[in-house]
Design a protein around this motif. Sequence first.
Motif, PDB file in Angstrom:
ATOM      1  N   LYS A  68       0.826  -1.211   0.000  1.00 35.56           N
ATOM      2  CA  LYS A  68       0.000   0.000   0.000  1.00 35.56           C
ATOM      3  C   LYS A  68       0.864   1.267   0.000  1.00 35.56           C
ATOM      4  O   LYS A  68       0.526   2.263  -0.636  1.00 35.56           O
ATOM      5  N   LEU A  69       1.985   1.225   0.721  1.00 33.84           N
ATOM      6  CA  LEU A  69       2.873   2.387   0.779  1.00 33.84           C
ATOM      7  C   LEU A  69       3.435   2.754  -0.591  1.00 33.84           C
ATOM      8  O   LEU A  69       3.696   3.918  -0.857  1.00 33.84           O
ATOM      9  N   MET A  70       3.622   1.765  -1.447  1.00 38.42           N
ATOM     10  CA  MET A  70       4.181   2.022  -2.775  1.00 38.42           C
ATOM     11  C   MET A  70       3.282   2.944  -3.602  1.00 38.42           C
ATOM     12  O   MET A  70       3.762   3.658  -4.478  1.00 38.42           O
ATOM     13  N   GLY A  71       2.002   2.969  -3.301  1.00 36.02           N
ATOM     14  CA  GLY A  71       1.074   3.848  -4.016  1.00 36.02           C
ATOM     15  C   GLY A  71       0.575   5.026  -3.202  1.00 36.02           C
ATOM     16  O   GLY A  71      -0.310   5.763  -3.649  1.00 36.02           O
ATOM     17  N   ASP A  72       1.124   5.240  -2.042  1.00 35.77           N
ATOM     18  CA  ASP A  72       0.669   6.288  -1.126  1.00 35.77           C
ATOM     19  C   ASP A  72       1.375   7.605  -1.467  1.00 35.77           C
ATOM     20  O   ASP A  72       2.537   7.805  -1.145  1.00 35.77           O
ATOM     21  N   ARG A  73       0.650   8.500  -2.096  1.00 34.65           N
ATOM     22  CA  ARG A  73       1.235   9.776  -2.542  1.00 34.65           C
ATOM     23  C   ARG A  73       1.627  10.679  -1.376  1.00 34.65           C
ATOM     24  O   ARG A  73       2.624  11.395  -1.458  1.00 34.65           O
ATOM     25  N   ASP A  74       0.872  10.667  -0.312  1.00 34.63           N
ATOM     26  CA  ASP A  74       1.204  11.501   0.851  1.00 34.63           C
ATOM     27  C   ASP A  74       2.498  11.026   1.499  1.00 34.63           C
ATOM     28  O   ASP A  74       3.340  11.834   1.902  1.00 34.63           O
ATOM     29  N   TYR A  75       2.680   9.722   1.577  1.00 35.08           N
ATOM     30  CA  TYR A  75       3.908   9.148   2.120  1.00 35.08           C
ATOM     31  C   TYR A  75       5.092   9.518   1.234  1.00 35.08           C
ATOM     32  O   TYR A  75       6.135   9.963   1.718  1.00 35.08           O
ATOM     33  N   ALA A  76       4.907   9.370  -0.071  1.00 41.02           N
ATOM     34  CA  ALA A  76       5.976   9.717  -1.020  1.00 41.02           C
ATOM     35  C   ALA A  76       6.338  11.199  -0.918  1.00 41.02           C
ATOM     36  O   ALA A  76       7.519  11.562  -1.000  1.00 41.02           O
ATOM     37  N   ALA A  77       5.347  12.050  -0.718  1.00 40.21           N
ATOM     38  CA  ALA A  77       5.615  13.486  -0.586  1.00 40.21           C
ATOM     39  C   ALA A  77       6.441  13.777   0.666  1.00 40.21           C
ATOM     40  O   ALA A  77       7.343  14.626   0.632  1.00 40.21           O
TER      41      ALA A  77
END
Length: 99
Positions: A68-77
Amino acid sequence: MYRFIRTATVKNAAALPSALAFASEVTAHLNRSYSLNMRFGVEQFGCANIHWHFDADSLDKMQQVNEKLMGDRDYAALLTKYQDIWVEGAMHDAVVRLA
């Protein structure tokens, strides 16, 4: 039960306030989004290391969170925003089976 532990080293003392801000923000985001009950702390002596940990009932649960983290834009930001405060290559992950 399994415990995931991530350790990352801060570049220098001047970056420590930013590292703590990141740790707080990312922990809040992951707890809110994935119900992890993650916690973090900073080493008191020696290297400026930040540690995160959370427990999961199974390795499958940890894998699901990772996917799920791989697609989490807020986490990536958050990762992008604070990318310059860490020692290159000094992040370490461990998974411990709890007795």
